[in-house]
Design a protein around this motif. Sequence first.
Motif, PDB file in Angstrom:
ATOM      1  N   SER A   1      36.333  40.257  -2.939  1.00 57.73           N
ATOM      2  CA  SER A   1      37.475  39.687  -2.224  1.00 57.73           C
ATOM      3  C   SER A   1      37.084  38.499  -1.355  1.00 57.73           C
ATOM      4  N   CYS A   2      35.793  38.232  -1.260  1.00 59.82           N
ATOM      5  CA  CYS A   2      35.348  37.186  -0.350  1.00 59.82           C
ATOM      6  C   CYS A   2      35.655  35.803  -0.894  1.00 59.82           C
ATOM      7  N   ASP A   3      35.943  34.874   0.040  1.00 67.55           N
ATOM      8  CA  ASP A   3      36.185  33.491  -0.360  1.00 67.55           C
ATOM      9  C   ASP A   3      34.860  32.822  -0.694  1.00 67.55           C
ATOM     10  N   HIS A   4      33.799  33.416  -0.186  1.00 63.44           N
ATOM     11  CA  HIS A   4      32.546  32.717  -0.212  1.00 63.44           C
ATOM     12  C   HIS A   4      31.447  33.762  -0.045  1.00 63.44           C
ATOM     13  N   VAL A   5      30.391  33.701  -0.858  1.00 61.47           N
ATOM     14  CA  VAL A   5      29.345  34.718  -0.753  1.00 61.47           C
ATOM     15  C   VAL A   5      27.990  34.053  -0.520  1.00 61.47           C
ATOM     16  N   VAL A   6      27.286  34.500   0.509  1.00 61.35           N
ATOM     17  CA  VAL A   6      25.929  34.015   0.771  1.00 61.35           C
ATOM     18  C   VAL A   6      24.978  35.120   0.348  1.00 61.35           C
ATOM     19  N   ASP A   7      24.141  34.808  -0.623  1.00 62.57           N
ATOM     20  CA  ASP A   7      23.239  35.826  -1.153  1.00 62.57           C
ATOM     21  C   ASP A   7      21.880  35.671  -0.483  1.00 62.57           C
ATOM     22  N   LEU A   8      21.519  36.634   0.329  1.00 60.33           N
ATOM     23  CA  LEU A   8      20.216  36.542   1.013  1.00 60.33           C
ATOM     24  C   LEU A   8      19.125  37.255   0.240  1.00 60.33           C
ATOM     25  N   THR A   9      19.461  37.812  -0.907  1.00 58.40           N
ATOM     26  CA  THR A   9      18.453  38.586  -1.626  1.00 58.40           C
ATOM     27  C   THR A   9      17.400  37.715  -2.259  1.00 58.40           C
ATOM     28  N   ASP A  10      17.681  36.402  -2.368  1.00 57.06           N
ATOM     29  CA  ASP A  10      16.640  35.549  -2.948  1.00 57.06           C
ATOM     30  C   ASP A  10      15.831  34.823  -1.874  1.00 57.06           C
ATOM     31  N   THR A  11      16.045  35.195  -0.622  1.00 63.18           N
ATOM     32  CA  THR A  11      15.231  34.565   0.409  1.00 63.18           C
ATOM     33  C   THR A  11      13.838  35.155   0.364  1.00 63.18           C
ATOM     34  N   THR A  12      12.880  34.329   0.649  1.00 64.55           N
ATOM     35  CA  THR A  12      11.513  34.823   0.668  1.00 64.55           C
ATOM     36  C   THR A  12      11.143  35.161   2.093  1.00 64.55           C
ATOM     37  N   GLY A  13       9.936  35.597   2.261  1.00 64.73           N
ATOM     38  CA  GLY A  13       9.454  35.853   3.621  1.00 64.73           C
ATOM     39  C   GLY A  13       9.714  37.287   4.012  1.00 64.73           C
ATOM     40  N   ASP A  14       8.708  38.116   3.724  1.00 62.07           N
ATOM     41  CA  ASP A  14       8.875  39.526   4.038  1.00 62.07           C
ATOM     42  C   ASP A  14       8.804  39.781   5.532  1.00 62.07           C
ATOM     43  N   ASP A  15       8.512  38.701   6.280  1.00 59.85           N
ATOM     44  CA  ASP A  15       8.425  38.890   7.735  1.00 59.85           C
ATOM     45  C   ASP A  15       9.776  39.262   8.330  1.00 59.85           C
ATOM     46  N   ILE A  16      10.832  39.051   7.565  1.00 61.09           N
ATOM     47  CA  ILE A  16      12.149  39.419   8.066  1.00 61.09           C
ATOM     48  C   ILE A  16      12.267  40.937   8.131  1.00 61.09           C
ATOM     49  N   VAL A  17      11.562  41.582   7.203  1.00 60.66           N
ATOM     50  CA  VAL A  17      11.652  43.032   7.130  1.00 60.66           C
ATOM     51  C   VAL A  17      10.947  43.631   8.334  1.00 60.66           C
ATOM     52  N   GLU A  18      11.652  44.385   9.075  1.00 59.80           N
ATOM     53  CA  GLU A  18      11.027  44.993  10.243  1.00 59.80           C
ATOM     54  C   GLU A  18      10.789  46.474  10.048  1.00 59.80           C
ATOM     55  N   THR A  19      11.837  47.158   9.740  1.00 59.78           N
ATOM     56  CA  THR A  19      11.656  48.592   9.557  1.00 59.78           C
ATOM     57  C   THR A  19      11.324  48.839   8.103  1.00 59.78           C
ATOM     58  N   GLY A  20      10.520  49.836   7.876  1.00 57.29           N
ATOM     59  CA  GLY A  20      10.078  50.113   6.519  1.00 57.29           C
ATOM     60  C   GLY A  20      11.166  50.792   5.736  1.00 57.29           C
ATOM     61  N   ASP A  21      11.863  50.050   4.974  1.00 52.05           N
ATOM     62  CA  ASP A  21      12.828  50.684   4.093  1.00 52.05           C
ATOM     63  C   ASP A  21      12.150  50.863   2.755  1.00 52.05           C
ATOM     64  N   GLN A  22      12.258  52.072   2.267  1.00 51.46           N
ATOM     65  CA  GLN A  22      11.544  52.365   1.031  1.00 51.46           C
ATOM     66  C   GLN A  22      12.010  51.466  -0.108  1.00 51.46           C
ATOM     67  N   GLY A  23      13.211  50.972   0.019  1.00 49.23           N
ATOM     68  CA  GLY A  23      13.797  50.189  -1.054  1.00 49.23           C
ATOM     69  C   GLY A  23      13.042  48.909  -1.331  1.00 49.23           C
ATOM     70  N   THR A  24      12.386  48.362  -0.324  1.00 46.16           N
ATOM     71  CA  THR A  24      11.718  47.090  -0.554  1.00 46.16           C
ATOM     72  C   THR A  24      10.531  47.256  -1.496  1.00 46.16           C
ATOM     73  N   ARG A  25      10.054  48.474  -1.606  1.00 47.91           N
ATOM     74  CA  ARG A  25       8.912  48.670  -2.486  1.00 47.91           C
ATOM     75  C   ARG A  25       9.354  49.153  -3.862  1.00 47.91           C
ATOM     76  N   ASP A  26      10.600  49.107  -4.057  1.00 42.66           N
ATOM     77  CA  ASP A  26      11.148  49.547  -5.331  1.00 42.66           C
ATOM     78  C   ASP A  26      10.791  48.542  -6.416  1.00 42.66           C
TER      79      ASP A  26
END
Lengths: 597, 644
Positions: free
Chosen positions: A564-589
């Motif tokens: 439904s969004c007029d506009h979508v910003v996809d952050l999944t292709d951003t690099t830099g794992d330094d953004i990740v702070e808490t260890g979510d198991q999903g990142t190692r998937d």
Amino acid sequence: MSRAEEMEQNGQTVPAGQLFKIALLRGGRGLRLGLTTLAFMAHQLCEALVPIVIGVVIDRALEPGDSGALFRWLAVLAVVFLVLSLSYQRASKAMVGVYGYAEHELRQLTMTRLLNPYGLRRRPGPGEALSLVTSDTYRVAGVSWSVVEQAATITAILTASTALLLISVPLGLGVIVSTVLVLFLMRRIAMPLEARGLTEQSSAARAGEVATDMVTGLRVLTGMHAQKEAADRYRTASDASKRGAIAASRAVLAYSALSLLLSGVFLAALAGASGYLALDGQLTIGQLVTVLGLAQFLQGALAHVGTFASNWAHKRASARRIGGLLAEPALITPPVAAPGTPPGGAPGSSAGARTPADTEPHPDARVPRPRHVPVVWHPPGHGKPVTLVPDSSDAHGTLIGIVPRHPAHARHLSDRLAGRVPPDRGELLIDGADAVDLGPEVVRTHVVAPPHQGTLFSGSLRANLTTPGGVPDPDVIRAAVLDDVLEHIGGADTDIGEHGRRLSGGQRQRLLLARALHTDASVIVLDEPTTAVDPVTERRIAHGLSELPGTTLLITTSRILLSSCDHVVDLTDTTGDDIVETGDQGTRDDNPNGTLR
Amino acid sequence: MSSPATVPETDIDIAPGTDPDAGPDPTPRRLPVATPSRTRREIVRRLAHHRERLTLTLLVLLAGTAAALTTPPLLGAVVDAVVDQSGRGRITALGGALVGASLVSAALTYLGGRMLVSLVQDTLAELREDVFEAAVGLPADTLESSGSSDVVSRVTGDVEAISEAASGVLPDITGAALTIVLTVAGLAVLDPRLALAGLVCLPLHWYATRRFLARSHQVYGDIRRLESSRGQTVIEAVRGAETIRAYRTQDTHLTELADRSELAIDRQRDGVRLRNRFYGWLNAAEFVGLAAVLATGYALLGQGAITLGTATAAALYFHRLFGPIGLLLTSLDDIQRATVGLARLVGVTDLAPSHLGPAVSTAGSPLPPAITVTGVSYTYGNAGRAALRDVSLTVPGGATVALVGASGSGKSTLARLLAGVGRPDRGEITVGDGPERGPRYLVTQEVHLFGGTLADNLRLAKPDATDGELLAALREAGADWALEPGRGLEAVLGGPDGTALDDGSVQHLALARVLLADPPVLVLDEPTAESGPASRAVLGAALARVTRDRTSVIVAHRLEQARECDHIVLLRDGQLAEEGTHEALLASAGEYASLWWAYTGGPVPAGGRHTAGHSGTDASAGAQHPGTHAAPEPNTGVGTDKEH
């Protein structure tokens, strides 16, 4: 502004004395406390006069067998009792105001600090915060009782020793010296007691913590039939609490037994000395009786003197804890000076740590959501800035989807937009101005980003839907699909229970969503607002959101919302794992397509 | 119970009338409170367990008080010694006796106080432990309908109030009562007529106390309620601090707190007024008694019936009574308040005589049992509408069945009943060969991280599990992240000092717990609601692992989970509306198909009544961003394929 508040802003520690001063002197309390203290002193003076009058009755009436003297002195005794009773009643009535408002003011001060818009670097847990706001403020405010009671006791001792000085100078001096000695000695003993009492206080609270934890997770426990194990764990905690409470009581008992012993020795010495003096003819029999009566009375007063030190010890410990909170540095440094005109022309005050609503227009008034404010996010260590809200404005409102990599990533972004976590310089630009310069309070006038797990408060649904006095917006209610919730619980004035427990998970989430949409900020940020609703309802919400005016930022991976969004910003292709702070198991998937199974 | 005809079908969209997820009915019933006589019996029963200790404690305290009460006669003896000119030796001996008396009294008071405190604390700990055990062992329905806040306030607030009264007031009043009894006895030993003179103040005491207690109950009850609602405001504001900051509503909450404080202060004024009147009467009684003792002393001395020393001792004795009497009478109020709390605690223990069994027994039968649901209906508390109506279905042994439907269709209610948490109002649920309270296991929609370490959180499901078993369960569930450096079994989770975990991770631990408990029947209520797309894959794998070799029921909003199940059951308004396999249900183009297409963002089938109103808008919105719409899969993670 109090000294404590100033010091709080300057990042200095607040000494216990400063808080005591608030409790005792602020808001005209000083004068009232003074008068109250005088009344209590009058009361104790009369209390001290009672044994003196007893002595006089025996001396003037009983020994010579004078009935006229008996009636005269019993009348005097009646007057003493009358003054004693009335002064006490006046004083204790006045004390409610002194003590009650002192506690109230300290509680507001502590609570204001806990809710400070700039946050706290070390945030106390709910249990700790609760004990700060309730028991510690209670104890510190109790300092007014310490002052009046101790002043009254000293008065009693002074009255008694004056009477003794009149009867015999050495006896009077002896009493004064003994009082000072007892005070000094018991203070020395109170020091280690203070430290011990503190550790035991905390262990005594353990059982309550475990109980709250287990009952909060009771549905989870029941599901896995772990009630037995929960009860066993509670027994362990309760046992530890019991030992703590017993140890704490023993310390107090030892202290008071010692105080009792000291006052007993004092009584014996005084009785012996006055006996010698009477034998030598330096005291009449009546004077001896008065001295012995006073000695017995002084024993109680002196035992009270013995507890002065420990009484203050507990209050000082509480004052130190509150002082520690007030001195705790802010999580986000308030901006030093207003950086020119804030974006959007909002009259945001950026200096000072006072509650912002004091200095800014109250957000109650429901005004049309102001114009679109561009928001740019430049995560540190990442190549190019991400435009979250573009410059172009759309009169009909814009729904922008932001796709995070994983839930922690979503929290990471919404926490920064909300000022729950301090952004780095250059990380977040609101209408071209740096969020660090604006300060979180100005940012919040433009961008509202409630936490993903928002809190509902006891009270009516309406109170949780808008700011107080606000009018629910039918468009928002429709967009959040809250209409059937209203119908189900029976209207907006129905109580939703503690934590909104009378609503289901999906209903709570829709209410929180509607609450967010009832703000007048330019940009509303919603962090995964539909995790607890079914796809059909979610689809209605998605449609509803797209119809609303204003700019709404949806941080979500929900395909339904994104569509439904007029506009979508996809952050999944951003690099830099330094953004990740808490260890979510999903990142190692390593599952490449990201679908289940 | 409503028939379908009376249920208003107001909207063509899914209109959940009664939301079963809501659990508690709109007006929660409170847990029961024991009667005063029942409470007294219970306290006596509990104290009777420690009869010898109690007797010994009272004897020690009595001896300590008796030692202290030798003071007035010793002082009287000093007077007599002076009158008789007995010499310095006698005075010195009496001084020595006074020191000895206070030494013995201090030692015995300390010893007795220690004994009393541990006795009181032991009794109290036993009581609160029983209350807790009873509370967590209450039938789920009772708990749901009374609200957990009532339970929390009883096991924390009431216990603390009693504990405070017991450890603060009880030693004092025990001492005071003993002092009074022994002082009167001492007066009687001096001269019974003097004792009688002292007792003239009793009617005044009796009257004042009656008057005070009759009114204080109400006033102090109000004060306590006002203070507890003030406390509630504090708790909520502390817990909701982030929400308050986000909306900048600090003023609203601070004002609310201030208002409640002022209310409490106002009522406290009433309390003080009441207490002042009481103290006024006590003072009057003190004067009357003292004057009577002095006048009687005068008369007796005139007759030569007593010595001046005796008259002195009597007056001093009586003067010594003021403190203890005031203390005893004013603590009556504290005791009265503590008994209110006790009644609430005894009410809970009476409700559920504790019979907690161990956790799920793992020695199950080799084959997972089938579940048969026959004509089950369920209504929450006094809610008008039934949450479930006449539901029948069968879950074959070892199969995995999905429960789907809109919010409020009854999924969570059915899940709870299937898991044996609560019983149907009508109908029957059988597991295996017959009805039993079998080892069924429910993973709830609610996520809760318990205080303590990772191992503490896991061992709830199997208290005797070895570290090896815990590690194996974590690995099997794919929760290896929990064992990375800096974490591990002994890492403290949650709280101000522990490692923070997101809800998805906590739910992952809940799945690892299933492996430890190893139940033959498993019910999962939205086990992956709070997970992101990537972690959902990991949780999905864990889900597949935990449902293997078990009879499982999954409540799913994420329909790809439903697709993977052997069988799908769709509920609508508490009734079973559709069932079948994913393919069959799609082909029938009913509500499941609408949900599926809503979920995947694919084409809306013509005539799909539940979404018909929105299909046009969605299509046009989608048209602007074909990129987000194009994935053929029910892609819940837009960009996970690009993940680095």
